[in-house]
Design a protein around this motif. Structure first.
Motif, PDB file in Angstrom:
ATOM      1  N   TYR A 103     -40.646  54.543 101.982  1.00  0.00           N
ATOM      2  CA  TYR A 103     -40.961  54.084 103.329  1.00  0.00           C
ATOM      3  C   TYR A 103     -39.677  53.943 104.126  1.00  0.00           C
ATOM      4  O   TYR A 103     -38.593  53.852 103.574  1.00  0.00           O
ATOM      5  CB  TYR A 103     -41.698  52.739 103.300  1.00  0.00           C
ATOM      6  CG  TYR A 103     -40.912  51.671 102.569  1.00  0.00           C
ATOM      7  CD1 TYR A 103     -40.015  50.851 103.242  1.00  0.00           C
ATOM      8  CD2 TYR A 103     -41.039  51.507 101.191  1.00  0.00           C
ATOM      9  CE1 TYR A 103     -39.281  49.907 102.574  1.00  0.00           C
ATOM     10  CE2 TYR A 103     -40.300  50.554 100.518  1.00  0.00           C
ATOM     11  CZ  TYR A 103     -39.435  49.753 101.215  1.00  0.00           C
ATOM     12  OH  TYR A 103     -38.696  48.813 100.562  1.00  0.00           O
ATOM     13  N   MET A 104     -39.832  53.971 105.432  1.00  0.00           N
ATOM     14  CA  MET A 104     -38.725  53.704 106.348  1.00  0.00           C
ATOM     15  C   MET A 104     -39.272  52.759 107.414  1.00  0.00           C
ATOM     16  O   MET A 104     -40.481  52.659 107.599  1.00  0.00           O
ATOM     17  CB  MET A 104     -38.250  54.986 107.041  1.00  0.00           C
ATOM     18  CG  MET A 104     -37.641  56.005 106.125  1.00  0.00           C
ATOM     19  SD  MET A 104     -36.932  57.432 106.995  1.00  0.00           S
ATOM     20  CE  MET A 104     -38.311  58.107 107.857  1.00  0.00           C
ATOM     21  N   TYR A 105     -38.389  52.117 108.124  1.00  0.00           N
ATOM     22  CA  TYR A 105     -38.801  51.245 109.203  1.00  0.00           C
ATOM     23  C   TYR A 105     -38.495  51.906 110.529  1.00  0.00           C
ATOM     24  O   TYR A 105     -37.410  52.456 110.731  1.00  0.00           O
ATOM     25  CB  TYR A 105     -38.100  49.889 109.107  1.00  0.00           C
ATOM     26  CG  TYR A 105     -38.518  49.144 107.868  1.00  0.00           C
ATOM     27  CD1 TYR A 105     -39.740  48.500 107.832  1.00  0.00           C
ATOM     28  CD2 TYR A 105     -37.729  49.150 106.736  1.00  0.00           C
ATOM     29  CE1 TYR A 105     -40.152  47.849 106.688  1.00  0.00           C
ATOM     30  CE2 TYR A 105     -38.133  48.496 105.593  1.00  0.00           C
ATOM     31  CZ  TYR A 105     -39.346  47.855 105.572  1.00  0.00           C
ATOM     32  OH  TYR A 105     -39.754  47.224 104.437  1.00  0.00           O
ATOM     33  N   ASP A 106     -39.463  51.870 111.441  1.00  0.00           N
ATOM     34  CA  ASP A 106     -39.282  52.424 112.767  1.00  0.00           C
ATOM     35  C   ASP A 106     -38.150  51.669 113.465  1.00  0.00           C
ATOM     36  O   ASP A 106     -38.001  50.463 113.294  1.00  0.00           O
ATOM     37  CB  ASP A 106     -40.590  52.272 113.563  1.00  0.00           C
ATOM     38  CG  ASP A 106     -40.589  53.066 114.841  1.00  0.00           C
ATOM     39  OD1 ASP A 106     -39.886  54.094 114.902  1.00  0.00           O
ATOM     40  OD2 ASP A 106     -41.285  52.666 115.786  1.00  0.00           O
ATOM     41  N   ARG A 107     -37.343  52.402 114.211  1.00  0.00           N
ATOM     42  CA  ARG A 107     -36.222  51.856 114.984  1.00  0.00           C
ATOM     43  C   ARG A 107     -35.085  51.345 114.091  1.00  0.00           C
ATOM     44  O   ARG A 107     -34.282  50.519 114.494  1.00  0.00           O
ATOM     45  CB  ARG A 107     -36.673  50.751 115.935  1.00  0.00           C
ATOM     46  CG  ARG A 107     -37.770  51.174 116.869  1.00  0.00           C
ATOM     47  CD  ARG A 107     -38.139  50.069 117.822  1.00  0.00           C
ATOM     48  NE  ARG A 107     -39.444  50.189 118.391  1.00  0.00           N
ATOM     49  CZ  ARG A 107     -39.859  51.144 119.196  1.00  0.00           C
ATOM     50  NH1 ARG A 107     -39.069  52.126 119.507  1.00  0.00           N
ATOM     51  NH2 ARG A 107     -41.073  51.147 119.694  1.00  0.00           N
ATOM     52  N   GLU A 108     -35.018  51.792 112.852  1.00  0.00           N
ATOM     53  CA  GLU A 108     -33.935  51.407 111.962  1.00  0.00           C
ATOM     54  C   GLU A 108     -33.267  52.678 111.441  1.00  0.00           C
ATOM     55  O   GLU A 108     -33.943  53.613 111.031  1.00  0.00           O
ATOM     56  CB  GLU A 108     -34.487  50.588 110.793  1.00  0.00           C
ATOM     57  CG  GLU A 108     -33.406  49.956 109.952  1.00  0.00           C
ATOM     58  CD  GLU A 108     -33.955  48.929 108.980  1.00  0.00           C
ATOM     59  OE1 GLU A 108     -33.816  49.145 107.776  1.00  0.00           O
ATOM     60  OE2 GLU A 108     -34.521  47.918 109.431  1.00  0.00           O
ATOM     61  N   ILE A 109     -31.954  52.703 111.468  1.00  0.00           N
ATOM     62  CA  ILE A 109     -31.215  53.884 111.028  1.00  0.00           C
ATOM     63  C   ILE A 109     -31.501  54.144 109.556  1.00  0.00           C
ATOM     64  O   ILE A 109     -31.522  53.224 108.747  1.00  0.00           O
ATOM     65  CB  ILE A 109     -29.706  53.684 111.255  1.00  0.00           C
ATOM     66  CG1 ILE A 109     -29.404  53.604 112.754  1.00  0.00           C
ATOM     67  CG2 ILE A 109     -28.911  54.795 110.595  1.00  0.00           C
ATOM     68  CD1 ILE A 109     -27.977  53.226 113.067  1.00  0.00           C
ATOM     69  N   PHE A 110     -31.702  55.411 109.239  1.00  0.00           N
ATOM     70  CA  PHE A 110     -31.955  55.806 107.859  1.00  0.00           C
ATOM     71  C   PHE A 110     -31.112  57.028 107.538  1.00  0.00           C
ATOM     72  O   PHE A 110     -31.006  57.949 108.335  1.00  0.00           O
ATOM     73  CB  PHE A 110     -33.437  56.151 107.655  1.00  0.00           C
ATOM     74  CG  PHE A 110     -33.745  56.521 106.244  1.00  0.00           C
ATOM     75  CD1 PHE A 110     -33.967  55.546 105.302  1.00  0.00           C
ATOM     76  CD2 PHE A 110     -33.782  57.846 105.852  1.00  0.00           C
ATOM     77  CE1 PHE A 110     -34.224  55.868 103.985  1.00  0.00           C
ATOM     78  CE2 PHE A 110     -34.034  58.182 104.541  1.00  0.00           C
ATOM     79  CZ  PHE A 110     -34.266  57.198 103.603  1.00  0.00           C
ATOM     80  N   SER A 111     -30.501  57.040 106.368  1.00  0.00           N
ATOM     81  CA  SER A 111     -29.694  58.183 105.940  1.00  0.00           C
ATOM     82  C   SER A 111     -30.178  58.654 104.585  1.00  0.00           C
ATOM     83  O   SER A 111     -30.558  57.851 103.739  1.00  0.00           O
ATOM     84  CB  SER A 111     -28.218  57.782 105.789  1.00  0.00           C
ATOM     85  OG  SER A 111     -27.703  57.334 107.008  1.00  0.00           O
ATOM     86  N   ILE A 112     -30.145  59.970 104.396  1.00  0.00           N
ATOM     87  CA  ILE A 112     -30.381  60.543 103.081  1.00  0.00           C
ATOM     88  C   ILE A 112     -29.286  61.572 102.854  1.00  0.00           C
ATOM     89  O   ILE A 112     -28.954  62.351 103.755  1.00  0.00           O
ATOM     90  CB  ILE A 112     -31.787  61.157 102.930  1.00  0.00           C
ATOM     91  CG1 ILE A 112     -31.990  61.619 101.485  1.00  0.00           C
ATOM     92  CG2 ILE A 112     -32.034  62.269 103.912  1.00  0.00           C
ATOM     93  CD1 ILE A 112     -33.439  61.864 101.122  1.00  0.00           C
ATOM     94  N   PHE A 113     -28.681  61.521 101.686  1.00  0.00           N
ATOM     95  CA  PHE A 113     -27.609  62.440 101.348  1.00  0.00           C
ATOM     96  C   PHE A 113     -28.118  63.394 100.286  1.00  0.00           C
ATOM     97  O   PHE A 113     -28.781  62.972  99.333  1.00  0.00           O
ATOM     98  CB  PHE A 113     -26.396  61.671 100.817  1.00  0.00           C
ATOM     99  CG  PHE A 113     -25.749  60.809 101.857  1.00  0.00           C
ATOM    100  CD1 PHE A 113     -24.690  61.290 102.607  1.00  0.00           C
ATOM    101  CD2 PHE A 113     -26.206  59.521 102.102  1.00  0.00           C
ATOM    102  CE1 PHE A 113     -24.100  60.504 103.570  1.00  0.00           C
ATOM    103  CE2 PHE A 113     -25.626  58.730 103.059  1.00  0.00           C
ATOM    104  CZ  PHE A 113     -24.560  59.230 103.806  1.00  0.00           C
ATOM    105  N   ALA A 114     -27.795  64.673 100.437  1.00  0.00           N
ATOM    106  CA  ALA A 114     -28.216  65.678  99.471  1.00  0.00           C
ATOM    107  C   ALA A 114     -26.997  66.434  98.964  1.00  0.00           C
ATOM    108  O   ALA A 114     -26.142  66.835  99.736  1.00  0.00           O
ATOM    109  CB  ALA A 114     -29.203  66.649 100.120  1.00  0.00           C
TER     110      ALA A 114
END
Length: 186
Positions: free
Chosen positions: A76-87
């Motif tokens: 899950y993620m939260y709306d209006r919150e920065i999210f990063s994923i590294f690959a």
């Protein structure tokens, strides 16, 4: 399903319990140190509570050959919150990456065009950032584990740390310089 957002105040908060409770309910745990302003942490939690959650997240990596990611999965993620994923990717970085999910029952789609990213000159830096984030993730998970699983995670931190030349709570690097003494010839 109800989400639980937990707070830990001070050095004696039970991190394991609070992290596990928040994780299992798809909430979020926050910890307040003695030198930190409590208002900032509380406001961050209330923002999460009041904004919708992005659920059923799926990432289509397109043409990218992905070896591993941090975080490994996105529940899950939260709306209006920065999210990063590294690959960690092998080969060319090209094509589109598509993020799919649902916000309040409505589909959310975000496309990222990888052809516009200049990764060649920053590849070493990006690798270190990925490694640092991965170590941090494992360290956070270690707080919730015991026994052999915790030990396995500790070994993984050491491996990533050594492979990328990064100091972690589990590693230390020693620099040894060998010099010739000009007078004695030693």
């Amino acid at each position: 399903k109800d989400r639980i957002f937990t707070f830990g105040v001070g050095d004696f908060a039970n991190n394991y319990f609070l992290n596990k409770l928040a994780h299992e309910s798809l909430g979020k745990a926050e910890f307040i140190d003695k030198n930190e302003r409590i208002e900032d942490v509380v406001l961050r939690q209330f923002t999460r509570i009041q904004n919708p959650q992005v659920k059923d997240i799926n990432i289509n990596w397109g043409k990218l050959k992905v070896n591993s990611t941090y975080p490994r999965t996105i529940e899950y993620m939260y709306d209006r919150e920065i999210f990063s994923i590294f690959a960690s990717v092998t080969g060319d970085v090209e094509g589109k990456v598509v993020l799919n999910g649902y916000v309040n029952g409505e589909q959310y789609v975000k496309e990222i065009d990888m052809d516009n990213f200049s990764t060649e000159e920053n590849a070493s830096l990006l690798r270190k950032v990925w490694a640092r984030k991965r170590i941090k993730s494992i360290e956070t998970g270690m707080k919730m584990e015991r026994g052999e699983k915790r030990e396995s995670m500790r070994r993984k931190v050491i491996e990533i740390s050594k492979d990328n030349g990064l100091i972690s709570p589990e590693t230390t690097f020693i620099l040894m310089e060998v010099r010739e003494e000009p007078v004695l010839g030693i």
